[in-house]
Design an enzyme around this catalytic site. Structure first.
Site, PDB file in Angstrom:
ATOM      1  N   GLU A  42       8.483  19.444  73.732  1.00 28.24           N
ATOM      2  CA  GLU A  42       8.893  18.298  72.931  1.00 28.24           C
ATOM      3  C   GLU A  42      10.356  17.991  73.217  1.00 28.24           C
ATOM      4  O   GLU A  42      11.223  18.856  73.053  1.00 28.24           O
ATOM      5  CB  GLU A  42       8.686  18.541  71.437  1.00 28.24           C
ATOM      6  CG  GLU A  42       9.062  17.322  70.595  1.00 28.24           C
ATOM      7  CD  GLU A  42       8.619  17.418  69.144  1.00 28.24           C
ATOM      8  OE1 GLU A  42       8.434  16.355  68.514  1.00 28.24           O
ATOM      9  OE2 GLU A  42       8.446  18.542  68.639  1.00 28.24           O
ATOM     10  N   GLY A  44      13.570  16.352  72.058  1.00 27.29           N
ATOM     11  CA  GLY A  44      14.120  15.976  70.765  1.00 27.29           C
ATOM     12  C   GLY A  44      13.730  16.988  69.704  1.00 27.29           C
ATOM     13  O   GLY A  44      12.613  16.960  69.174  1.00 27.29           O
ATOM     14  N   TYR A  46      15.748  17.781  66.824  1.00 29.01           N
ATOM     15  CA  TYR A  46      16.188  17.306  65.511  1.00 29.01           C
ATOM     16  C   TYR A  46      16.451  18.498  64.602  1.00 29.01           C
ATOM     17  O   TYR A  46      17.338  19.283  64.856  1.00 29.01           O
ATOM     18  CB  TYR A  46      15.163  16.321  64.952  1.00 29.01           C
ATOM     19  CG  TYR A  46      15.553  15.633  63.662  1.00 29.01           C
ATOM     20  CD1 TYR A  46      16.836  15.149  63.457  1.00 29.01           C
ATOM     21  CD2 TYR A  46      14.615  15.449  62.657  1.00 29.01           C
ATOM     22  CE1 TYR A  46      17.181  14.502  62.273  1.00 29.01           C
ATOM     23  CE2 TYR A  46      14.947  14.800  61.461  1.00 29.01           C
ATOM     24  CZ  TYR A  46      16.240  14.337  61.277  1.00 29.01           C
ATOM     25  OH  TYR A  46      16.580  13.708  60.111  1.00 29.01           O
ATOM     26  N   SER A  50       9.147  19.772  63.542  1.00 29.86           N
ATOM     27  CA  SER A  50       7.950  19.436  64.320  1.00 29.86           C
ATOM     28  C   SER A  50       7.557  20.576  65.256  1.00 29.86           C
ATOM     29  O   SER A  50       6.368  20.794  65.515  1.00 29.86           O
ATOM     30  CB  SER A  50       8.149  18.137  65.102  1.00 29.86           C
ATOM     31  OG  SER A  50       9.223  18.243  65.995  1.00 29.86           O
ATOM     32  N   ASP A  68      16.985  19.562  73.457  1.00 33.64           N
ATOM     33  CA  ASP A  68      17.897  18.752  72.659  1.00 33.64           C
ATOM     34  C   ASP A  68      19.298  18.881  73.237  1.00 33.64           C
ATOM     35  O   ASP A  68      19.654  19.899  73.842  1.00 33.64           O
ATOM     36  CB  ASP A  68      17.898  19.196  71.196  1.00 33.64           C
ATOM     37  CG  ASP A  68      18.285  18.052  70.257  1.00 33.64           C
ATOM     38  OD1 ASP A  68      17.380  17.495  69.594  1.00 33.64           O
ATOM     39  OD2 ASP A  68      19.483  17.697  70.201  1.00 33.64           O
ATOM     40  N   HIS A 113      15.333   7.984  72.953  1.00 27.87           N
ATOM     41  CA  HIS A 113      14.640   6.695  72.908  1.00 27.87           C
ATOM     42  C   HIS A 113      15.388   5.565  73.612  1.00 27.87           C
ATOM     43  O   HIS A 113      14.998   4.402  73.483  1.00 27.87           O
ATOM     44  CB  HIS A 113      14.325   6.281  71.476  1.00 27.87           C
ATOM     45  CG  HIS A 113      13.640   7.337  70.674  1.00 27.87           C
ATOM     46  ND1 HIS A 113      12.458   7.919  71.077  1.00 27.87           N
ATOM     47  CD2 HIS A 113      13.971   7.935  69.495  1.00 27.87           C
ATOM     48  CE1 HIS A 113      12.084   8.814  70.173  1.00 27.87           C
ATOM     49  NE2 HIS A 113      12.979   8.856  69.218  1.00 27.87           N
ATOM     50  N   GLU A 138       6.914   8.474  72.297  1.00 27.90           N
ATOM     51  CA  GLU A 138       6.767   7.841  70.992  1.00 27.90           C
ATOM     52  C   GLU A 138       8.051   7.133  70.560  1.00 27.90           C
ATOM     53  O   GLU A 138       9.070   7.222  71.222  1.00 27.90           O
ATOM     54  CB  GLU A 138       6.342   8.869  69.939  1.00 27.90           C
ATOM     55  CG  GLU A 138       7.353   9.944  69.629  1.00 27.90           C
ATOM     56  CD  GLU A 138       6.819  10.926  68.588  1.00 27.90           C
ATOM     57  OE1 GLU A 138       5.617  11.274  68.633  1.00 27.90           O
ATOM     58  OE2 GLU A 138       7.603  11.365  67.728  1.00 27.90           O
ATOM     59  N   ASP A 139       7.946   6.422  69.446  1.00 30.50           N
ATOM     60  CA  ASP A 139       9.038   5.596  68.933  1.00 30.50           C
ATOM     61  C   ASP A 139       9.443   4.513  69.926  1.00 30.50           C
ATOM     62  O   ASP A 139      10.632   4.178  70.067  1.00 30.50           O
ATOM     63  CB  ASP A 139      10.247   6.453  68.544  1.00 30.50           C
ATOM     64  CG  ASP A 139       9.981   7.301  67.309  1.00 30.50           C
ATOM     65  OD1 ASP A 139       9.101   6.920  66.514  1.00 30.50           O
ATOM     66  OD2 ASP A 139      10.636   8.335  67.143  1.00 30.50           O
TER      67      ASP A 139
END
Length: 242
Positions: A42, A44, A46, A50, A68, A113, A138-139
């Site tokens: 994944e 990102g 944050y 998740s 990240d 993003h 996504e996003d």
């Protein structure tokens, strides 16, 4: 409500922030990996919530990796969760992440993003995804926002870029090889799925498509007065004659 939604709404662990309609999309494309020794990346991290969700969802054989740019995210590592610190727009860094993983079954790009980040991450990591894996970005609402480098019809938009992938999926049928030729994406991609703010790409080794006929023809071949057969039939004859 699926298991991911139940986890999300009952979450008391690390913070998770998701659009609610994403959970149905996740279930549709990720459910087949549950209970398997899946390796998910994944982009990102944050607050790390998740990553915990994915570990719970996929089960005890899963290994989850995060990327990240924030060095503090390293503190969120735990059993079966590893975190790489770096810039997702750094191609050498992305290659080093892929090299460090045994394999990549799933990529979920939930990073910065920005248009340049989305494209860079896709170009570097999609070829490294397992032949039966999934790549999801996504996003993608940011593709319509100028502050992210997007905008309706903007040439840099990842949505506009991904429209070219639709052409690549159909390259088997191209009669203009100088403009559209079969390539590695064509040979390795089963399908593209567009949703509100999400693109999911399913990989699978693909052979040139074939067509055939079964049964008995009961009517004579009909040729319309304006030409020798329908455009579709002409196209099929042309493809079959390759």
């Amino acid at each position: 409500m699926n298991d991911l939604e139940r986890y999300f709404h009952a979450n008391t662990g690390n913070l998770i922030h998701k659009w609610h309609h994403f959970f149905e999309i996740y279930e549709r494309h990720f459910a087949r990996f549950r209970g398997q020794p899946v390796h998910m990346l994944e982009i990102g991290v944050y607050q790390g919530g998740s990553l915990q969700m994915w570990k719970d969802y996929f089960g005890p054989q899963a290994h989850i990796y995060g990327v990240d740019i924030n060095p503090a995210c390293r503190e969120l590592e735990e059993d079966r969760v590893n975190i790489f610190i770096g810039d997702q727009e750094d191609r050498a860094f992305l290659r080093s992440v892929a090299d460090a993983m045994p394999r990549i079954d799933i990529v979920l790009d939930d990073g910065g993003h920005m248009m340049s980040q989305l494209r860079c991450t896709f170009e570097e990591l999609y070829p490294r995804v397992d032949r039966n894996g999934v790549y999801m970005a996504e996003d993608l609402l940011t593709c319509y926002r100028r502050e992210f480098g997007g905008g309706m019809g903007a040439s840099a938009s990842f949505i506009e870029y991904s429209k070219g992938l639709i052409d690549q999926l159909h390259a088997w049928h191209s009669q203009q090889p100088a403009r559209l030729a079969v390539n590695d994406f064509t040979r390795s991609t089963h399908s593209l799925h567009f949703y509100d703010s999400v693109l999911a790409i399913e990989k699978r080794p693909i052979e040139p498509p074939v067509h055939s006929k079964t049964g008995t023809a009961r009517l004579p071949e009909y040729r319309p007065p304006h030409g020798p057969g329908s455009p579709l039939k002409r196209a099929l004859r042309s493809f079959a004659g390759r």
